[in-house]
Design a protein around this motif. Structure first.
Motif, PDB file in Angstrom:
ATOM      1  N   VAL A 156      46.833  39.117  78.822  1.00  0.00           N
ATOM      2  CA  VAL A 156      45.893  38.459  77.941  1.00  0.00           C
ATOM      3  C   VAL A 156      46.644  37.841  76.760  1.00  0.00           C
ATOM      4  O   VAL A 156      46.328  36.729  76.348  1.00  0.00           O
ATOM      5  CB  VAL A 156      44.798  39.440  77.469  1.00  0.00           C
ATOM      6  N   GLU A 157      47.634  38.554  76.235  1.00  0.00           N
ATOM      7  CA  GLU A 157      48.403  38.002  75.115  1.00  0.00           C
ATOM      8  C   GLU A 157      49.081  36.697  75.495  1.00  0.00           C
ATOM      9  O   GLU A 157      49.166  35.785  74.672  1.00  0.00           O
ATOM     10  CB  GLU A 157      49.444  39.009  74.638  1.00  0.00           C
ATOM     11  N   ALA A 158      49.551  36.593  76.728  1.00  0.00           N
ATOM     12  CA  ALA A 158      50.215  35.364  77.164  1.00  0.00           C
ATOM     13  C   ALA A 158      49.253  34.179  77.146  1.00  0.00           C
ATOM     14  O   ALA A 158      49.669  33.048  76.905  1.00  0.00           O
ATOM     15  CB  ALA A 158      50.790  35.557  78.565  1.00  0.00           C
ATOM     16  N   ILE A 159      47.977  34.424  77.380  1.00  0.00           N
ATOM     17  CA  ILE A 159      46.972  33.363  77.309  1.00  0.00           C
ATOM     18  C   ILE A 159      46.749  32.957  75.854  1.00  0.00           C
ATOM     19  O   ILE A 159      46.659  31.768  75.536  1.00  0.00           O
ATOM     20  CB  ILE A 159      45.644  33.829  77.940  1.00  0.00           C
ATOM     21  N   ILE A 160      46.696  33.934  74.984  1.00  0.00           N
ATOM     22  CA  ILE A 160      46.397  33.686  73.576  1.00  0.00           C
ATOM     23  C   ILE A 160      47.516  32.907  72.876  1.00  0.00           C
ATOM     24  O   ILE A 160      47.240  32.036  72.052  1.00  0.00           O
ATOM     25  CB  ILE A 160      46.140  35.014  72.839  1.00  0.00           C
ATOM     26  N   VAL A 161      48.753  33.196  73.206  1.00  0.00           N
ATOM     27  CA  VAL A 161      49.877  32.619  72.456  1.00  0.00           C
ATOM     28  C   VAL A 161      50.286  31.222  72.902  1.00  0.00           C
ATOM     29  O   VAL A 161      51.172  30.630  72.290  1.00  0.00           O
ATOM     30  CB  VAL A 161      51.114  33.550  72.477  1.00  0.00           C
ATOM     31  N   THR A 162      49.660  30.673  73.923  1.00  0.00           N
ATOM     32  CA  THR A 162      50.030  29.330  74.360  1.00  0.00           C
ATOM     33  C   THR A 162      48.834  28.388  74.303  1.00  0.00           C
ATOM     34  O   THR A 162      47.689  28.813  74.489  1.00  0.00           O
ATOM     35  CB  THR A 162      50.623  29.330  75.782  1.00  0.00           C
ATOM     36  N   ASP A 163      49.119  27.129  74.059  1.00  0.00           N
ATOM     37  CA  ASP A 163      48.095  26.090  74.102  1.00  0.00           C
ATOM     38  C   ASP A 163      48.155  25.330  75.424  1.00  0.00           C
ATOM     39  O   ASP A 163      47.352  24.431  75.662  1.00  0.00           O
ATOM     40  CB  ASP A 163      48.282  25.104  72.943  1.00  0.00           C
ATOM     41  N   ASP A 164      49.094  25.686  76.284  1.00  0.00           N
ATOM     42  CA  ASP A 164      49.271  25.024  77.577  1.00  0.00           C
ATOM     43  C   ASP A 164      48.192  25.521  78.544  1.00  0.00           C
ATOM     44  O   ASP A 164      48.244  26.649  79.027  1.00  0.00           O
ATOM     45  CB  ASP A 164      50.666  25.341  78.120  1.00  0.00           C
TER      46      ASP A 164
END
Length: 80
Positions: free
Chosen positions: A1-9
Motif C-alpha cells: 500500500v505504501e508503494a501506491i501512496i508514494v508514487t504519482d505514476d
C-alpha cells in the motif's frame, strides 16, 4: 500500500494494486470471514496480460482503466 501512496505514476500504482488484490484473494480463500466478495477480472489490463481485483459489488468498476473502460471486465468467481 505504501508503494501506491508514494508514487504519482498511475501505471505503477495499478501494478501494486494488482499484487495487493491477488494477495487478498488468496487470503480470503484460505480463511473466509463470511462476507460475499466478487473476484473480478479484466483481460485487457497490463497490455492484455489481465488484472484482477476484489469487489463488494457484482457491478464491474474497473480500477485499471477508470473512466475509459469503467465497466470492462467480468466476475471471475464469487467468493462466499
Amino acid at each position: 500500500v505504501e508503494a501506491i501512496i508514494v508514487t504519482d505514476d498511475i501505471e505503477l500504482q495499478r501494478e501494486h494494486f494488482e499484487a495487493i488484490s491477488e494477495a487478498l484473494i488468496a487470503k480470503y480463500q484460505a480463511n473466509n470471514p463470511g462476507q460475499v466478495l466478487y473476484f473480478q477480472y479484466c483481460p485487457m489490463a497490463f497490455d492484455n496480460e489481465g488484472g484482477s481485483w476484489i469487489s463488494l459489488s457484482e457491478e464491474i468498476m474497473n480500477p485499471y482503466f477508470g473512466d475509459q473502460m469503467l465497466h470492462c471486465g467480468s466476475i471471475h468467481e464469487k467468493l462466499e
